[in-house]
Design a protein around this motif. Structure first.
Motif, PDB file in Angstrom:
ATOM      1  N   SER A  35       0.820  -1.208   0.000  1.00  0.00           N
ATOM      2  CA  SER A  35       0.000   0.000   0.000  1.00  0.00           C
ATOM      3  C   SER A  35       0.853   1.256   0.000  1.00  0.00           C
ATOM      4  N   GLN A  36       0.460   2.172  -0.868  1.00  0.00           N
ATOM      5  CA  GLN A  36       1.186   3.425  -1.046  1.00  0.00           C
ATOM      6  C   GLN A  36       0.742   4.414   0.047  1.00  0.00           C
ATOM      7  N   PRO A  37       1.647   5.291   0.510  1.00  0.00           N
ATOM      8  CA  PRO A  37       1.207   6.316   1.453  1.00  0.00           C
ATOM      9  C   PRO A  37       0.035   7.102   0.858  1.00  0.00           C
ATOM     10  N   PRO A  61       7.300   2.873   0.073  1.00  0.00           N
ATOM     11  CA  PRO A  61       7.566   4.318  -0.060  1.00  0.00           C
ATOM     12  C   PRO A  61       6.738   4.932  -1.196  1.00  0.00           C
ATOM     13  N   ASP A  62       6.666   6.250  -1.180  1.00  0.00           N
ATOM     14  CA  ASP A  62       5.842   6.946  -2.168  1.00  0.00           C
ATOM     15  C   ASP A  62       6.541   7.004  -3.534  1.00  0.00           C
ATOM     16  N   ARG A  63       5.708   7.151  -4.537  1.00  0.00           N
ATOM     17  CA  ARG A  63       6.171   7.365  -5.923  1.00  0.00           C
ATOM     18  C   ARG A  63       7.282   6.377  -6.291  1.00  0.00           C
ATOM     19  N   ASP A  64       8.241   6.814  -7.148  1.00  0.00           N
ATOM     20  CA  ASP A  64       9.247   5.873  -7.662  1.00  0.00           C
ATOM     21  C   ASP A  64      10.279   5.440  -6.618  1.00  0.00           C
ATOM     22  N   GLU A  65      10.207   6.023  -5.415  1.00  0.00           N
ATOM     23  CA  GLU A  65      11.041   5.509  -4.321  1.00  0.00           C
ATOM     24  C   GLU A  65      10.680   4.058  -4.035  1.00  0.00           C
ATOM     25  N   ALA A  66       9.491   3.646  -4.471  1.00  0.00           N
ATOM     26  CA  ALA A  66       9.063   2.251  -4.258  1.00  0.00           C
ATOM     27  C   ALA A  66       9.660   1.309  -5.297  1.00  0.00           C
ATOM     28  N   LYS A  67      10.079   1.875  -6.443  1.00  0.00           N
ATOM     29  CA  LYS A  67      10.515   1.016  -7.560  1.00  0.00           C
ATOM     30  C   LYS A  67      12.029   0.841  -7.549  1.00  0.00           C
ATOM     31  N   THR A  68      12.555   0.328  -6.427  1.00  0.00           N
ATOM     32  CA  THR A  68      14.008   0.161  -6.311  1.00  0.00           C
ATOM     33  C   THR A  68      14.312  -1.268  -5.874  1.00  0.00           C
ATOM     34  N   GLY A  95      -0.803   4.355  -6.695  1.00  0.00           N
ATOM     35  CA  GLY A  95      -0.567   4.838  -8.050  1.00  0.00           C
ATOM     36  C   GLY A  95       0.300   3.857  -8.829  1.00  0.00           C
ATOM     37  N   GLY A  96       0.705   4.291 -10.022  1.00  0.00           N
ATOM     38  CA  GLY A  96       1.442   3.406 -10.927  1.00  0.00           C
ATOM     39  C   GLY A  96       2.737   2.873 -10.345  1.00  0.00           C
ATOM     40  N   ALA A  97       3.391   3.645  -9.481  1.00  0.00           N
ATOM     41  CA  ALA A  97       4.655   3.164  -8.922  1.00  0.00           C
ATOM     42  C   ALA A  97       4.403   1.920  -8.071  1.00  0.00           C
ATOM     43  N   THR A  98       3.372   1.971  -7.242  1.00  0.00           N
ATOM     44  CA  THR A  98       3.080   0.820  -6.367  1.00  0.00           C
ATOM     45  C   THR A  98       2.557  -0.361  -7.178  1.00  0.00           C
ATOM     46  N   THR A  99       1.709  -0.096  -8.179  1.00  0.00           N
ATOM     47  CA  THR A  99       1.181  -1.231  -8.951  1.00  0.00           C
ATOM     48  C   THR A  99       2.288  -1.847  -9.824  1.00  0.00           C
ATOM     49  N   ASP A 100       3.243  -1.024 -10.301  1.00  0.00           N
ATOM     50  CA  ASP A 100       4.387  -1.585 -11.048  1.00  0.00           C
ATOM     51  C   ASP A 100       5.212  -2.512 -10.152  1.00  0.00           C
ATOM     52  N   LEU A 101       5.449  -2.041  -8.917  1.00  0.00           N
ATOM     53  CA  LEU A 101       6.219  -2.853  -7.967  1.00  0.00           C
ATOM     54  C   LEU A 101       5.451  -4.134  -7.617  1.00  0.00           C
ATOM     55  N   PRO A 119      -5.628   0.464  -8.683  1.00  0.00           N
ATOM     56  CA  PRO A 119      -4.995   1.765  -8.929  1.00  0.00           C
ATOM     57  C   PRO A 119      -5.798   2.891  -8.302  1.00  0.00           C
ATOM     58  N   THR A 120      -5.112   3.806  -7.628  1.00  0.00           N
ATOM     59  CA  THR A 120      -5.819   4.898  -6.947  1.00  0.00           C
ATOM     60  C   THR A 120      -5.549   6.247  -7.600  1.00  0.00           C
ATOM     61  N   THR A 121      -4.801   6.250  -8.696  1.00  0.00           N
ATOM     62  CA  THR A 121      -4.617   7.499  -9.448  1.00  0.00           C
ATOM     63  C   THR A 121      -5.231   7.314 -10.830  1.00  0.00           C
ATOM     64  N   LEU A 122      -5.502   8.444 -11.456  1.00  0.00           N
ATOM     65  CA  LEU A 122      -6.056   8.409 -12.810  1.00  0.00           C
ATOM     66  C   LEU A 122      -5.073   7.723 -13.762  1.00  0.00           C
ATOM     67  N   GLY A 132      -0.324  -5.318 -18.011  1.00  0.00           N
ATOM     68  CA  GLY A 132       0.636  -6.335 -17.597  1.00  0.00           C
ATOM     69  C   GLY A 132       2.094  -5.942 -17.587  1.00  0.00           C
ATOM     70  N   LYS A 133       2.423  -4.662 -17.842  1.00  0.00           N
ATOM     71  CA  LYS A 133       3.841  -4.295 -17.732  1.00  0.00           C
ATOM     72  C   LYS A 133       4.144  -4.005 -16.269  1.00  0.00           C
ATOM     73  N   THR A 134       5.191  -4.622 -15.760  1.00  0.00           N
ATOM     74  CA  THR A 134       5.578  -4.415 -14.361  1.00  0.00           C
ATOM     75  C   THR A 134       7.060  -4.065 -14.335  1.00  0.00           C
ATOM     76  N   GLY A 140      17.798   3.698 -15.079  1.00  0.00           N
ATOM     77  CA  GLY A 140      16.874   4.180 -16.118  1.00  0.00           C
ATOM     78  C   GLY A 140      15.492   3.701 -15.721  1.00  0.00           C
ATOM     79  N   LYS A 141      14.463   4.288 -16.339  1.00  0.00           N
ATOM     80  CA  LYS A 141      13.092   3.914 -15.971  1.00  0.00           C
ATOM     81  C   LYS A 141      12.805   2.471 -16.387  1.00  0.00           C
ATOM     82  N   ASN A 142      12.222   1.708 -15.497  1.00  0.00           N
ATOM     83  CA  ASN A 142      11.669   0.372 -15.797  1.00  0.00           C
ATOM     84  C   ASN A 142      12.665  -0.555 -16.502  1.00  0.00           C
TER      85      ASN A 142
HETATM   86  N1  LIG Z   1       3.276  -0.378 -16.152  1.00  0.00           N
HETATM   87  C1  LIG Z   1       2.917   0.523 -17.046  1.00  0.00           C
HETATM   88  O1  LIG Z   1       2.456   0.198 -18.145  1.00  0.00           O
HETATM   89  C2  LIG Z   1       3.045   1.977 -16.698  1.00  0.00           C
HETATM   90  C3  LIG Z   1       2.449   2.946 -17.509  1.00  0.00           C
HETATM   91  C4  LIG Z   1       2.532   4.281 -17.135  1.00  0.00           C
HETATM   92  C5  LIG Z   1       3.206   4.630 -15.969  1.00  0.00           C
HETATM   93  N2  LIG Z   1       3.792   3.677 -15.219  1.00  0.00           N
HETATM   94  C6  LIG Z   1       4.506   4.030 -13.978  1.00  0.00           C
HETATM   95  O2  LIG Z   1       3.581   4.619 -13.086  1.00  0.00           O
HETATM   96  C7  LIG Z   1       4.294   5.483 -12.194  1.00  0.00           C
HETATM   97  C8  LIG Z   1       3.540   6.785 -12.071  1.00  0.00           C
HETATM   98  O3  LIG Z   1       2.263   6.483 -11.572  1.00  0.00           O
HETATM   99  P1  LIG Z   1       1.287   7.571 -10.936  1.00  0.00           P
HETATM  100  O4  LIG Z   1       1.332   8.823 -11.684  1.00  0.00           O
HETATM  101  O5  LIG Z   1       0.018   6.854 -10.728  1.00  0.00           O
HETATM  102  O6  LIG Z   1       2.016   7.980  -9.642  1.00  0.00           O
HETATM  103  P2  LIG Z   1       2.627   7.452  -8.328  1.00  0.00           P
HETATM  104  O7  LIG Z   1       2.433   6.030  -8.047  1.00  0.00           O
HETATM  105  O8  LIG Z   1       4.006   7.962  -8.415  1.00  0.00           O
HETATM  106  O9  LIG Z   1       1.737   8.287  -7.292  1.00  0.00           O
HETATM  107  C9  LIG Z   1       1.609   9.685  -7.437  1.00  0.00           C
HETATM  108  C10 LIG Z   1       1.166  10.314  -6.142  1.00  0.00           C
HETATM  109  O10 LIG Z   1      -0.221  10.096  -5.932  1.00  0.00           O
HETATM  110  C11 LIG Z   1      -0.466   9.842  -4.548  1.00  0.00           C
HETATM  111  N3  LIG Z   1      -1.741   9.144  -4.480  1.00  0.00           N
HETATM  112  C12 LIG Z   1      -2.035   7.941  -4.988  1.00  0.00           C
HETATM  113  N4  LIG Z   1      -3.343   7.680  -4.851  1.00  0.00           N
HETATM  114  C13 LIG Z   1      -3.890   8.737  -4.209  1.00  0.00           C
HETATM  115  C14 LIG Z   1      -5.203   9.057  -3.790  1.00  0.00           C
HETATM  116  N5  LIG Z   1      -6.238   8.252  -4.069  1.00  0.00           N
HETATM  117  N6  LIG Z   1      -5.405  10.247  -3.166  1.00  0.00           N
HETATM  118  C15 LIG Z   1      -4.374  11.090  -2.953  1.00  0.00           C
HETATM  119  N7  LIG Z   1      -3.102  10.838  -3.348  1.00  0.00           N
HETATM  120  C16 LIG Z   1      -2.878   9.680  -3.961  1.00  0.00           C
HETATM  121  C17 LIG Z   1       0.743   9.054  -4.152  1.00  0.00           C
HETATM  122  O11 LIG Z   1       0.930   9.034  -2.777  1.00  0.00           O
HETATM  123  C18 LIG Z   1       1.847   9.785  -4.905  1.00  0.00           C
HETATM  124  O12 LIG Z   1       2.334  10.870  -4.143  1.00  0.00           O
HETATM  125  C19 LIG Z   1       5.684   5.635 -12.749  1.00  0.00           C
HETATM  126  O13 LIG Z   1       6.569   4.840 -11.997  1.00  0.00           O
HETATM  127  C20 LIG Z   1       5.570   5.086 -14.162  1.00  0.00           C
HETATM  128  O14 LIG Z   1       6.778   4.531 -14.636  1.00  0.00           O
HETATM  129  C21 LIG Z   1       3.715   2.365 -15.550  1.00  0.00           C
END
Ligand SMILES: NC(=O)c1ccc[n+]([C@@H]2O[C@H](COP(=O)([O-])OP(=O)(O)OC[C@H]3O[C@@H](n4cnc5c(N)ncnc54)[C@H](O)[C@@H]3O)[C@@H](O)[C@H]2O)c1
Length: 339
Positions: A35-37, A61-68, A95-101, A119-122, A132-134, A140-142
């Motif tokens: 779970s992401q912060p 950890p938050d954002r890409d700090e999780a993808k290490t 968000g995407g960082a946590t779901t990628d991890l 996923p909790t972000t747009l 299915g990309k993880t 470098g990214k990913n």
């Molecule tokens: N696997 C793929 O195909 C693919 C595609 C696009 C992006 N990505 C990856 O996704 C990551 C970016 O994802 P992202 O933009 O979702 O961001 P993120 O995971 O970096 O999260 C962005 C911020 O949103 C906050 N947050 C998340 N849900 C929230 C909520 N419901 N309410 C309030 N705050 C919330 C988080 O705490 C964080 O600070 C990158 O690592 C990128 O490489 C992967």
């Protein structure tokens, strides 16, 4: 609404969480929840719907700090301590960082266990969690990852509606991008309603584009690459500057429409740039070292023996994958203020 994004992968879009939360699976005893912060508000509803299994919650950890590699190491040890077995599930909430991890942990733990993504972000809902990309970042990214489709993706529009404005704007970059490469109605919706385009309209439309592409080409050997529009330069900007993914993709799209105009005579460059600007997305790169950026572009996975491949547009909704020259890239960089 239910979409299939592969033979064993479904995307549920609704208001509220489904009950049961997870697809039926025999032998499942435990669920490791990454779970992401900032997603704690979902915990009671999640735990409520996991009453027949043992949830083990691991904050990451938050954002890409999780993808290490460091975080991956910690999570593998938590899997071992919790006794996550072949029939168990990794649930990524964030968000995407946590779901990628989460997807990468699921792809590699015990050579592959089930993943479910919430996923909790747009951006996560229309892009990162779908297809299915993880992966994690490594120089470098990913750079380290696997194709590992989740068995279920849960998109709760109420959660997306409650997003803080800045995170919503960030995610809008990927929704708008999906419109540019696959559904001009999404672009029109943003032109008509701005950042407040109805989620009921743009989220399912963007998911439909992505799932239809991915179902044909999971491993990106062909058509799937169109979804990388704006990412060749966007990823390099993201990695060099630490900018949020959506912001970097917006800047990458400015570069990509510039190269599209130069190579294919795309004649909506200015409209696209003005749309991005009106949505509150950046259209110029922050200060970054040009040589470092070029080396990141060249290290990107979209390079092959014939050179750098970029997704361009001949029209809105008509993507073309083309090899580009160093001069094309230079023109793209100049358009975002790097020369
Ligand atoms: N696997 C793929 O195909 C693919 C595609 C696009 C992006 N990505 C990856 O996704 C990551 C970016 O994802 P992202 O933009 O979702 O961001 P993120 O995971 O970096 O999260 C962005 C911020 O949103 C906050 N947050 C998340 N849900 C929230 C909520 N419901 N309410 C309030 N705050 C919330 C988080 O705490 C964080 O600070 C990158 O690592 C990128 O490489 C992967």
């Amino acid at each position: 609404m239910r979409y299939l994004s592969g033979p064993a992968s479904e995307v549920l879009v609704d208001r509220g969480l489904p009950d049961p939360l997870l697809p039926v699976r025999e032998g499942r005893r435990k669920v490791l929840v990454l779970s992401q912060p900032g997603t704690d508000f979902l915990a009671p509803a999640i735990v409520d719907r996991l009453d027949d299994v043992e949830p083990v919650v691991v904050p990451v950890p938050d954002r890409d700090e999780a993808k290490t590699l460091g975080v991956l190491d910690i999570v593998y040890h938590r899997c071992a301590e919790a006794g996550i077995g072949r029939h168990d599930t990794i649930l990524g909430v964030g968000g995407g960082a946590t779901t990628d991890l989460a997807g990468f942990v699921a792809a590699t733990w015990l050579r592959g266990v089930e993943s479910v993504l919430l996923p909790t972000t747009l951006l996560g809902a229309v892009d990162a969690a779908i297809g299915g990309k993880t992966g994690i970042n490594l120089g470098g990214k990913n750079m380290v990852g696997a194709f590992w489709p989740p068995s279920r993706v849960i998109v709760d529009l109420d959660v997306l509606d409650s997003l803080p404005r800045d995170i919503k704007v960030e995610g809008t970059a990927e929704v708008y991008k999906t419109g540019l490469v696959g559904d001009p109605a999404i672009v029109d919706a943003y032109r008509d309603h701005g950042i407040d385009a109805p989620l009921e309209l743009v989220v399912p439309a963007a998911i439909a584009v992505k799932t239809s592409v991915v179902i044909e080409d999971l491993r990106e050997s062909g058509r799937r690459a169109i979804l990388n529009f704006g990412h060749t330069i966007g990823h390099a900007v993201e990695f060099a500057s630490g900018l949020a993914h959506g912001h970097a993709v917006s800047i990458g799209m400015v570069a990509a429409v510039t190269v599209s105009e130069r190579r294919l005579g795309f004649n909506h460059k200015d409209e696209v740039i003005s749309d991005l600007d009106a949505l509150g997305l950046p259209v110029n790169a922050p200060e970054v070292d040009r040589d470092h950026l070029m080396s990141l572009v060249e290290r990107d996975k979209k390079i092959d023996a014939a050179g750098i491949r970029m997704v361009l547009l001949s029209e809105i909704g008509e993507p073309v994958i083309d090899h580009v020259t160093t001069a094309d890239i230079a023109a793209g960089l100049a358009a975002i203020g790097i020369s």
